[in-house]
Design an enzyme around this catalytic site. Structure first.
Site, PDB file in Angstrom:
ATOM      1  CG  ASP A   2     -35.702-123.241 -46.041  1.00 11.77           C
ATOM      2  OD1 ASP A   2     -35.644-123.305 -47.281  1.00 11.77           O
ATOM      3  OD2 ASP A   2     -36.250-124.117 -45.342  1.00 11.77           O
TER       4      ASP A   2
ATOM      5  CB  SER B 110     -41.483-128.118 -45.692  1.00 15.80           C
ATOM      6  OG  SER B 110     -40.664-128.966 -44.923  1.00 15.80           O
TER       7      SER B 110
ATOM      8  CG  HIS C  70     -36.755-127.029 -47.966  1.00 11.40           C
ATOM      9  ND1 HIS C  70     -36.885-126.385 -46.758  1.00 11.40           N
ATOM     10  CD2 HIS C  70     -37.675-128.040 -47.945  1.00 11.40           C
ATOM     11  CE1 HIS C  70     -37.815-126.975 -46.036  1.00 11.40           C
ATOM     12  NE2 HIS C  70     -38.320-127.977 -46.736  1.00 11.40           N
TER      13      HIS C  70
END
Length: 461
Positions: free
Chosen positions: A147, A221, A116
């Site tokens: 992911d 992230s 992402h």
């Protein structure tokens, strides 16, 4: 109010008088040990100093269209652009920027991050710790189901992170989350492992998260979760929060899943999961009594001609072990099977009629297999149009909906995009996934007709 309190106290007194409880107490002579003295400082600097240069900052740029009218092909025609110039009717593309983190996994420039973080990026820029140079990165491969993504920069002698076996991570282990939140520079937060094997969170399809209370902030992230020895145990992925701020519930993708997926992405640009061919569910306490008080993944149905069917597994079997690894839930079986490569033969231990049995199962690939109402075909993920889709997309036609396209696939190169609806293959009208499978049975290239936001186009696939 006071009277009520006294009555409650009286009632409690009566209860304790009737039911005596002996409480367990710690020894009174426990000694308190101090980690440091006044002339010492407890520090992890030596560990963090080595690993922090393995963490990179990732910034992406991608073009986004501010108006859905951009889907109309006439607006891409130079004549119409000139005609509508000045009227504001033609949507203008704008550049969107975002920040994230990544972890160096090889000395020659391979970096792992979250899918992402880099999804839809037109340009990926990497900044290394202590290096003012900006590196433009190439997307090597991505796996939306976990992911994870791999990017690469042209650089040498980088400080690659050291991996730790995430199956050995324990609740209570001291951990550090490293990343680049808010673009302020490198940050390190400390916490402990709160839980392992977290699934059912609803973030991605394959979930086996390490949960931590170490602050994972926006921009973290794709960063690293490391243990107190400086080894990577996970890739920071998500937090649970009502406000967007950290509340002490963060999730990291375990290092063992990272190495499996990353290796495949580096070698082939994609990750293909193995396929067992069963629908499964968890079991209740009452149901476990039928299986000698065991828990596992209960087979509720077996697909025809699937690996499970060929091996003799059937509805009602409770899978409790795969290749020696204990299975305690449906999600554990899903993650375990998904970690193997297609054509791998695994030993499945299961309970049937309260008796333990084993079967050797040769796994297959998910490609071109229907699973939970979805079909994977040449990089496309397809599902059958249903009333909800028709309402959301404001359509009345039938067909199969493209819910995802691998950007490295032949289908993407041919022009297929997410939310396209395949309505015909050659002379065969398509209304169901079975129609599509029959029409695409051979390996020959075919004409495929697609409905896209009010108009129809044809491609060769």
């Amino acid at each position: 109010m006071r009277r009520l309190f006294l009555l409650c106290s009286l009632a409690l007194t009566l209860v304790y008088a009737k039911d005596s409880v002996e409480f367990k107490y710690a020894p009174k002579n426990l000694e308190r040990t101090y980690p440091t003295a006044q002339n010492q400082i407890l520090s992890y600097n030596n560990v963090l100093e080595n690993v922090r240069t393995s963490i990179v900052n990732i910034s992406i740029k991608k073009e986004v269209n501010s108006n859905q009218l951009g889907a109309n092909p006439f607006f891409n025609d130079p004549f119409f652009k000139e005609f509508f110039k000045g009227y504001g009717d033609i949507p203008q593309d704008r550049i969107q920027q975002a920040l994230g983190s990544g972890v160096v996994v090889s000395q020659d420039g391979y970096i792992v991050t979250n899918n992402h973080v880099v999804e839809g990026a037109n340009k990926i820029i990497v900044n290394l710790a202590g290096d003012k140079k900006e590196y433009e990165a190439k997307l090597i491969g991505k796996d939306e189901k976990s992911d994870l993504a791999i990017i690469k920069i042209e650089a040498k002698n980088l400080n690659a992170v050291t991996f730790y076996d995430s199956d050995k991570v324990k609740v209570g282990d001291v951990v550090f989350a490293l990343g680049n939140p808010f673009g302020v520079g490198e940050t390190i937060t400390q916490g402990i492992v709160s839980a392992t094997g977290r699934s059912g969170v609803g973030i991605v399809e394959y979930e086996d998260f390490i949960q931590t209370d170490a602050s994972i902030n926006p921009g973290n992230s794709g960063g690293a979760l490391i243990n107190s020895a400086g080894h990577l145990i996970g890739i920071n992925s998500a937090i649970i929060s009502k406000s967007g701020g950290n509340v002490g519930i963060g999730f990291a993708i375990p290092s063992n899943m990272v190495t499996t997926v990353a290796t495949s992405l580096i070698e082939s640009g994609k990750y293909t999961r193995a396929y067992l061919g069963v629908n499964i569910s968890d079991i209740s306490d009452d149901m476990s009594k039928f299986y000698n008080d065991n828990y596992g993944a209960l087979i509720t149905s077996v697909e025809d001609n699937s690996p499970a069917a060929k091996a003799g597994l059937k509805r009602g079997d409770l899978i409790i072990e795969v290749n020696g690894k204990k299975i305690g839930s449906a999600s554990e079986l899903k993650n375990t099977i998904g970690s193997y490569a297609p054509s791998k033969t695994v030993t499945v231990k299961f309970l049937r009629d309260k008796k333990v049995d084993t079967k050797n199962v040769m796994l297959a690939t998910l490609d071109n297999k229907t699973l939970n109402g979805e079909l994977e075909y040449k990089g496309l993920k397809l599902t059958q149009i249903n009333p909800t889709h028709k309402q959301q997309l404001n359509i009345t036609i039938n067909g199969v909906l493209v819910i995802n396209v691998d950007e490295k696939s032949e289908a993407y190169s041919a022009g297929v995009r997410k939310n396209d609806i395949i309505i015909q293959v050659e002379d065969n009208e398509i209304a169901t996934l079975d129609d599509f499978k029959r029409a695409t049975g051979s390996k020959d290239k075919k004409r495929v007709f697609i409905y896209r936001k009010g108009y129809i186009l044809a491609i060769v696939l």
